[in-house]
Motif scaffolding. Structure first.
Motif, PDB file in Angstrom:
ATOM      1  N   PRO A 158       3.297   8.449  -5.263  1.00 26.79           N
ATOM      2  CA  PRO A 158       2.047   9.391  -5.262  1.00 26.79           C
ATOM      3  C   PRO A 158       1.930  10.191  -6.739  1.00 26.79           C
ATOM      4  CG  PRO A 158       3.634   9.906  -3.479  1.00 26.79           C
ATOM      5  CD  PRO A 158       4.268   8.836  -4.440  1.00 26.79           C
ATOM      6  N   ARG A 159       0.765   9.880  -7.134  1.00 29.53           N
ATOM      7  CA  ARG A 159       0.535  10.610  -8.243  1.00 29.53           C
ATOM      8  C   ARG A 159      -0.884  11.219  -8.412  1.00 29.53           C
ATOM      9  NH1 ARG A 159       1.141   6.814 -13.601  1.00 29.53           N
ATOM     10  NH2 ARG A 159       0.729   8.921 -14.557  1.00 29.53           N
ATOM     11  N   THR A 160      -1.071  12.475  -9.021  1.00 35.30           N
ATOM     12  CA  THR A 160      -2.371  13.138  -9.131  1.00 35.30           C
ATOM     13  C   THR A 160      -2.943  12.895 -10.518  1.00 35.30           C
ATOM     14  OG1 THR A 160      -1.159  14.970  -7.854  1.00 35.30           O
ATOM     15  CG2 THR A 160      -3.150  15.351  -9.164  1.00 35.30           C
ATOM     16  N   VAL A 161      -4.030  12.312 -10.180  1.00 33.65           N
ATOM     17  CA  VAL A 161      -4.949  11.817 -11.593  1.00 33.65           C
ATOM     18  C   VAL A 161      -6.174  12.622 -11.170  1.00 33.65           C
ATOM     19  CG1 VAL A 161      -3.774   9.467 -11.793  1.00 33.65           C
ATOM     20  CG2 VAL A 161      -5.602   9.874 -10.355  1.00 33.65           C
ATOM     21  N   ALA A 162      -6.906  12.449 -12.689  1.00 32.09           N
ATOM     22  CA  ALA A 162      -8.306  13.213 -12.800  1.00 32.09           C
ATOM     23  C   ALA A 162      -9.318  12.600 -11.933  1.00 32.09           C
ATOM     24  CB  ALA A 162      -8.856  12.878 -14.088  1.00 32.09           C
ATOM     25  N   ASP A 163      -9.244  11.258 -11.125  1.00 30.00           N
ATOM     26  CA  ASP A 163     -10.090  10.866 -10.196  1.00 30.00           C
ATOM     27  C   ASP A 163     -10.026  11.342  -8.989  1.00 30.00           C
ATOM     28  OD1 ASP A 163      -8.758   7.497  -9.731  1.00 30.00           O
ATOM     29  OD2 ASP A 163      -7.822   9.568  -9.612  1.00 30.00           O
ATOM     30  N   GLY A 164      -9.367  12.265  -8.726  1.00 24.34           N
ATOM     31  CA  GLY A 164      -9.196  12.965  -7.379  1.00 24.34           C
ATOM     32  C   GLY A 164      -8.010  12.719  -6.528  1.00 24.34           C
ATOM     33  N   GLY A 165      -6.916  12.194  -7.105  1.00 22.95           N
ATOM     34  CA  GLY A 165      -5.550  11.849  -6.506  1.00 22.95           C
ATOM     35  C   GLY A 165      -5.515  10.510  -5.801  1.00 22.95           C
ATOM     36  N   ARG A 166      -6.112   9.768  -6.122  1.00 23.30           N
ATOM     37  CA  ARG A 166      -5.961   8.483  -5.669  1.00 23.30           C
ATOM     38  C   ARG A 166      -4.634   7.835  -6.046  1.00 23.30           C
ATOM     39  NH1 ARG A 166     -11.153   5.150  -7.005  1.00 23.30           N
ATOM     40  NH2 ARG A 166      -9.964   3.610  -5.842  1.00 23.30           N
ATOM     41  N   ARG A 167      -4.046   6.772  -5.155  1.00 20.17           N
ATOM     42  CA  ARG A 167      -2.851   6.367  -5.444  1.00 20.17           C
ATOM     43  C   ARG A 167      -3.198   5.126  -6.401  1.00 20.17           C
ATOM     44  NH1 ARG A 167       0.397   5.272  -0.128  1.00 20.17           N
ATOM     45  NH2 ARG A 167       0.802   3.552  -1.303  1.00 20.17           N
ATOM     46  N   GLN A 168      -2.374   5.059  -7.393  1.00 17.84           N
ATOM     47  CA  GLN A 168      -2.558   3.778  -8.593  1.00 17.84           C
ATOM     48  C   GLN A 168      -1.292   3.003  -8.421  1.00 17.84           C
ATOM     49  OE1 GLN A 168      -3.957   5.176 -12.162  1.00 17.84           O
ATOM     50  NE2 GLN A 168      -5.878   6.300 -11.376  1.00 17.84           N
ATOM     51  N   LEU A 169      -1.476   1.668  -8.685  1.00 19.05           N
ATOM     52  CA  LEU A 169      -0.526   0.745  -8.564  1.00 19.05           C
ATOM     53  C   LEU A 169       0.110   0.825 -10.028  1.00 19.05           C
ATOM     54  CD1 LEU A 169       1.182  -1.682  -7.767  1.00 19.05           C
ATOM     55  CD2 LEU A 169      -0.690  -3.054  -8.343  1.00 19.05           C
ATOM     56  N   LEU A 170       1.119   0.783 -10.385  1.00 17.78           N
ATOM     57  CA  LEU A 170       1.749   0.927 -11.781  1.00 17.78           C
ATOM     58  C   LEU A 170       1.617  -0.312 -12.323  1.00 17.78           C
ATOM     59  CD1 LEU A 170       4.883   3.096 -11.223  1.00 17.78           C
ATOM     60  CD2 LEU A 170       2.734   3.819 -12.219  1.00 17.78           C
ATOM     61  N   ASN A 171       1.900  -0.634 -13.633  1.00 13.52           N
ATOM     62  CA  ASN A 171       1.700  -2.040 -14.138  1.00 13.52           C
ATOM     63  C   ASN A 171       3.137  -2.562 -13.658  1.00 13.52           C
ATOM     64  OD1 ASN A 171       1.381  -4.014 -16.042  1.00 13.52           O
ATOM     65  ND2 ASN A 171       2.166  -3.203 -17.671  1.00 13.52           N
ATOM     66  N   GLN A 172       2.621  -3.657 -12.857  1.00 17.24           N
ATOM     67  CA  GLN A 172       3.936  -4.402 -12.144  1.00 17.24           C
ATOM     68  C   GLN A 172       4.103  -5.908 -12.990  1.00 17.24           C
ATOM     69  OE1 GLN A 172       3.457  -5.120  -8.194  1.00 17.24           O
ATOM     70  NE2 GLN A 172       1.787  -3.251  -8.033  1.00 17.24           N
ATOM     71  N   GLN A 173       5.269  -6.202 -13.027  1.00 18.15           N
ATOM     72  CA  GLN A 173       5.937  -7.361 -13.511  1.00 18.15           C
ATOM     73  C   GLN A 173       6.545  -8.142 -12.231  1.00 18.15           C
ATOM     74  OE1 GLN A 173       5.913  -8.788 -16.472  1.00 18.15           O
ATOM     75  NE2 GLN A 173       4.719  -6.800 -17.435  1.00 18.15           N
ATOM     76  N   PHE A 174       5.759  -8.932 -12.018  1.00 18.93           N
ATOM     77  CA  PHE A 174       6.084  -9.746 -10.527  1.00 18.93           C
ATOM     78  C   PHE A 174       7.495 -10.499 -10.473  1.00 18.93           C
ATOM     79  CE2 PHE A 174       1.405  -9.152  -9.784  1.00 18.93           C
ATOM     80  CZ  PHE A 174       1.611  -8.190  -8.936  1.00 18.93           C
ATOM     81  N   TRP A 175       7.761 -10.792 -11.722  1.00 19.15           N
ATOM     82  CA  TRP A 175       8.906 -11.547 -11.760  1.00 19.15           C
ATOM     83  C   TRP A 175      10.345 -10.468 -11.261  1.00 19.15           C
ATOM     84  CZ3 TRP A 175      12.341  -9.007 -15.078  1.00 19.15           C
ATOM     85  CH2 TRP A 175      11.930  -8.166 -16.133  1.00 19.15           C
ATOM     86  N   GLU A 176       9.957  -9.194 -11.193  1.00 18.61           N
ATOM     87  CA  GLU A 176      10.836  -8.232 -10.633  1.00 18.61           C
ATOM     88  C   GLU A 176      11.241  -8.345  -9.353  1.00 18.61           C
ATOM     89  OE1 GLU A 176       9.531  -4.266 -11.731  1.00 18.61           O
ATOM     90  OE2 GLU A 176       9.598  -4.536 -13.605  1.00 18.61           O
ATOM     91  N   VAL A 177      10.498  -9.097  -8.531  1.00 18.46           N
ATOM     92  CA  VAL A 177      10.858  -9.411  -7.294  1.00 18.46           C
ATOM     93  C   VAL A 177      12.200  -9.880  -7.112  1.00 18.46           C
ATOM     94  CG1 VAL A 177      10.010 -11.978  -7.097  1.00 18.46           C
ATOM     95  CG2 VAL A 177       9.834 -10.367  -5.129  1.00 18.46           C
ATOM     96  N   HIS A 178      12.719 -10.620  -8.097  1.00 15.00           N
ATOM     97  CA  HIS A 178      14.239 -11.245  -7.800  1.00 15.00           C
ATOM     98  C   HIS A 178      15.154  -9.976  -7.415  1.00 15.00           C
ATOM     99  CE1 HIS A 178      13.769 -15.401  -9.566  1.00 15.00           C
ATOM    100  NE2 HIS A 178      12.814 -14.649 -10.479  1.00 15.00           N
ATOM    101  N   ARG A 179      14.931  -8.990  -8.159  1.00 14.47           N
ATOM    102  CA  ARG A 179      16.024  -7.784  -7.968  1.00 14.47           C
ATOM    103  C   ARG A 179      15.806  -7.501  -6.529  1.00 14.47           C
ATOM    104  NH1 ARG A 179      14.441  -1.621 -10.291  1.00 14.47           N
ATOM    105  NH2 ARG A 179      15.867  -0.549  -8.880  1.00 14.47           N
TER     106      ARG A 179
END
Length: 837
Positions: free
Chosen positions: A401-422
């Motif tokens: 959950p992050r509060t942003v200027a566009d009204g508090g919509r949830r945003q997806l962080l910059n993902q590296q999908f190879w992190e799925v290994h973890r």
């Protein structure tokens, strides 16, 4: 913002594309369950078919296929696999790696069979893309080349151990081995040959299947498969192990079909095929009606442990090709399975049956489609859910959950999908079948293997029955379990356990001897030597029984030995006891006669005291024989030889004294002889006492140092334990006999020299005969005693005692008793003087 769709590529062998659209072929189970959506945001997992081609046209046997057909064959081409891998990293329909403008087609994971995944790993590892393999992982594991690979198959070492345990359980120690000549089988060959040999399994042959993708022509194509079939059928090994991949089953069936049309067919023998978990039942369209019985019926195979997935059969019942718009291959499969066609799929012919889409999959024979989830399907099922769980974990971790200027919509962080290994490494969940799914530190599935028995039916259907399991996670003793009574063997064995040996078993009473120039499983059977047994089949050597047991006549069992000694209950003991008492009675009778007639000249002329002493010692010698009969005890063993030695010394010394007195009596009658002073009882008493004293000293020393004692002789007799008196100090025993022999020799010599002296009753001659008998008996005693065993040694000694005593009694006293009882007129002083003259 919306969550992008993430696509997982399922590289499988669920469909093969043929150049001829009318000959679409299907291998194994399609996996329609992959089209189920997983609710993890807007995550959707879909199935995409790999680029694999096979057989431009279908071959029918009965006539040779043309060379042109074979020229078009492309089997499981690595180049095609590399091309598909590059295509996955490109924009759709454009082979441009690293350039993608399709945000909805992001490759996140690949699920594939080993033979496909091994070639893809070189490309996909660059991008750290997870690869879940449901086949053998030996190559990748050995070279440690893919830290991004996950194996839905347990460690193959457990399977190798399971095969070995299966062979040893059924005592199949003479086997043949076929393997697919690929990189993934290299470790298998290097591993099993030494490990199997160490456990007593050897190989009739180790043969690679010819390359399934390349052939110089139809002649070579047929010849290669025919040669393999002949090798299998001519082998003396009944158990044949096949290590292959998914396509290997097609090879086995083709091999048998080629052999059916050979101009010189060989007789089909019963074989038990043992297949590895990497193999699966696969079939081409033209193989639909081929016989399965010879190869498959009664076969045993390993498979990744699986359970029935709830709802899977119901899901298959609901499949309808007209409703599955997103499925790109179901119509092709449908046409091949039900031998029909869809109007929009190909050009319609008048004679072609139309597909309605309402056909039921459960009506198809198992050779076309199995409605039960197989080990490979179960592995893919778990792989899909594993990736879904990992994606869910990744998705949950990155959405905050992050509060942003566009009204508090949830945003997806910059993902590296190879992190799925973890998250994939840490996956651990219970699937819908209730089984735990997780990976170990080597990224291998923590599971076991099922042992399946294949049973075929005339309608081209078959079932795989679970008859055992390899479970490496439980106690070592229960690692391998098998239910032999549930196994259906190939028809030629008439439901009896097959044997797979280089030669017949060496039965009990025989041992194995290796044949020169042959594998160690081939041997000759040689009988056990005397005194040894073998009580099991195929023993390397015979062994002796315990000391208290002996081999039976068949030399396959050890029997307890009987306790043996000369007893009063057996005929020999009773006979010897009877003669002992009989001679004792005769001796008493003779003594009574001499006492009764002690005043007669013949009794007085023979020195009454020596006569009575000799008769009493003979009586005791007859009675001492009874000490040798019966169970030896501490007291009887101590008394036996010592009593015998002293009594016989008295008897022989009496005979010696009588002989010397006869000689002295003759010499004393000469004028002026000094021998008269030696005449009298003193000399006789001295001779008897001195001789007896020497023997008594020998016996005393013997008894004080190392006396005889009861003992058990385990070795003299094969079937009995002899209870005997151990002589202790054997030298003293022979000293006793030696002293008796010395007295007897002196007495015999003196008597022999005096045998012609004038005497009324020729006493010296009678003594000579008696000592001749005495010496003959005891001279023959020694070799006879040493050559006999057990209770018969005792019987020989008793016989010698009775015979020598009887010889003395008979030769010395029988002539005198004859005169006393039957010729009393000769027993007078006048007759005595007349006979002396």
């Amino acid at each position: 913002m919306t969550v992008p769709h993430i696509v997982i590529l399922l590289v499988s062998l669920s469909q093969l594309e043929c150049k001829d659209p009318a000959l679409k072929c299907s291998i194994g189970d399609p996996v329609p369950i992959f089209h189920k959506s997983f609710q993890s945001g807007d995550l959707i997992i879909a199935g995409i078919i790999s680029h694999i081609y096979i057989l431009s046209n279908c071959i029918t046997f009965g006539k040779h296929p043309s060379q042109e057909l074979l020229d078009d064959i492309i089997y499981f081409s690595p180049s095609r696999t590399y091309q598909a891998s590059m295509d996955l990293l490109s924009t759709r329909k454009r082979l441009m790696p690293n350039y993608k403008c399709d945000a909805k087609r992001n490759l996140l994971a690949v699920i594939g069979a080993s033979d496909v995944d091994v070639h893809m790993v070189n490309v996909l590892n660059i991008y750290k893309i997870p690869q879940l393999t449901y086949g053998s992982a030996s190559v990748v594991t050995e070279n440690n080349q893919s830290p991004f690979s996950y194996w839905m198959l347990p460690n193959v070492a457990h399977q190798h151990n399971g095969i070995l345990r299966l062979l040893l359980y059924f005592r199949w120690v003479w086997i043949g081995l076929f393997y697919l000549d690929t990189e993934s089988t290299e470790q298998f060959i290097q591993s099993i040959i030494p490990s199997f040999s160490q456990r007593g399994v050897c190989f009739d042959f180790i043969q690679a299947f010819p390359d399934i993708g390349f052939s110089d022509g139809i002649t070579e194509f047929v010849a290669d498969r025919l040669e393999i079939y002949k090798m299998a059928m001519r082998s003396t090994a009944t158990s044949l192990v096949v290590h292959g991949e998914i396509q290997t089953m097609m090879y086995l069936r083709t091999m048998y079909q080629v052999a059916k049309y050979d101009t010189a067919p060989i007789k089909t023998k019963g074989k038990v095929w043992i297949m590895t978990a990497q193999m699966e039942f696969t079939s081409l369209s033209f193989q639909r009606d081929w016989d399965m019985d010879i190869i498959i019926h009664g076969a045993l195979s390993f498979a990744v442990h699986s359970e029935e997935v709830s709802g899977f059969f119901r899901f298959l019942q609901m499949r309808n090709p007209t409703l599955q718009k997103e499925d790109g291959f179901i119509k092709a499969f449908w046409q091949n399975a039900f031998l029909c066609t869809f109007p929009s799929f190909t050009a319609v012919s008048k004679d072609v049956q139309m597909c309605t889409g309402e056909e039921k999959l459960e009506t198809l024979p198992a050779a076309v489609f199995e409605t039960r989830m197989t080990g490979h399907s179960y592995s893919i099922y778990n792989a899909v859910y594993s990736v879904a769980r990992a994606l869910h974990g990744l998705h949950t971790f990155h959405f905050r959950p992050r509060t942003v200027a566009d009204g508090g919509r949830r945003q997806l962080l910059n993902q590296q999908f190879w992190e799925v290994h973890r998250f994939l490494r840490a996956v651990s969940f219970n699937n819908s079948a209730g089984e735990r799914v997780s990976f170990d530190q080597n990224r291998e599935l923590i599971s076991g293997f099922d042992i399946l028995n294949w049973v075929t039916f005339p309608n081209q259907s078959f079932v795989r029955v679970k008859v055992g399991r390899i479970d490496p996670d439980i106690h070592t003793e229960n690692l391998f379990t098998i239910r032999e009574d549930a196994i259906v063997w190939p028809s030629m064995f008439n439901q009896t356990r097959p044997l797979s040996l280089c030669n017949e078993n060496c039965h009990s009473a025989y041992s194995r001897r290796k044949k020169e120039g042959k594998p160690f499983c081939c041997y000759d059977c040689i009988p056990c030597p005397e005194g040894k047994i073998s009580n099991e089949n195929d023993m390397d050597d015979c062994f002796p029984c315990a000391e208290d047991h002996y081999p039976n006549n068949k030399q396959n069992r050890c029997l307890p030995k009987d306790i043996s000694y000369l007893s009063y209950e057996e005929p020999l003991g009773v006979s010897l006891a009877f003669f002992s008492l009989a001679f004792s009675f005769i001796t008493v009778l003779v003594l009574r006669i001499f006492i009764k007639h002690q005043d007669t000249p013949i009794v007085k002329a023979n020195n009454q005291n020596l006569t009575y002493t000799l008769l009493i010692s003979l009586l005791l010698s007859f009675l001492c024989a009874l000490l040798f009969i019966g169970h030896p005890g501490k007291e009887t063993c101590l008394l036996r030889q010592m009593t015998f030695g002293i009594i016989f010394s008295v008897a022989v010394s009496c005979v010696l004294a009588k002989t010397i007195i006869v000689v002295l009596a003759f010499m004393a009658t000469k004028p002026g002889s000094r021998m008269r002073k030696w005449m009298g009882n003193q000399l006789a008493i001295f001779i008897v006492l001195f001789s007896s004293l020497i023997q008594a000293i020998i016996c005393t020393v013997w008894g004080a140092t190392c006396p005889p004692f009861p003992d058990f002789d385990m070795h003299s007799m094969t079937d009995a334990i002899v209870v005997e008196c151990n002589e202790g100090w054997v030298t003293m025993f022979y000293c006793v006999l030696g002293f008796l022999g010395f007295l007897a020799t002196v007495s015999f010599t003196v008597a022999f020299l005096a045998r012609k002296l004038p005497d009324s009753f020729n006493e010296a001659k009678f003594i000579t005969f008696s000592m001749l008998v005495f010496c003959s008996v005891w001279l023959s005693f020694v070799p006879t005693y040493l050559s006999t065993k057990g209770k018969y040694m005792v019987a020989v000694e008793i016989f010698s005692i009775l015979a020598s005593s009887a010889g003395l009694l008979g030769c010395i006293f029988s002539p005198k008793c004859y005169i006393i009882l039957l010729r009393p007129e000769m027993n007078s002083r006048d007759q005595l003087i007349w006979r002396k003259r």
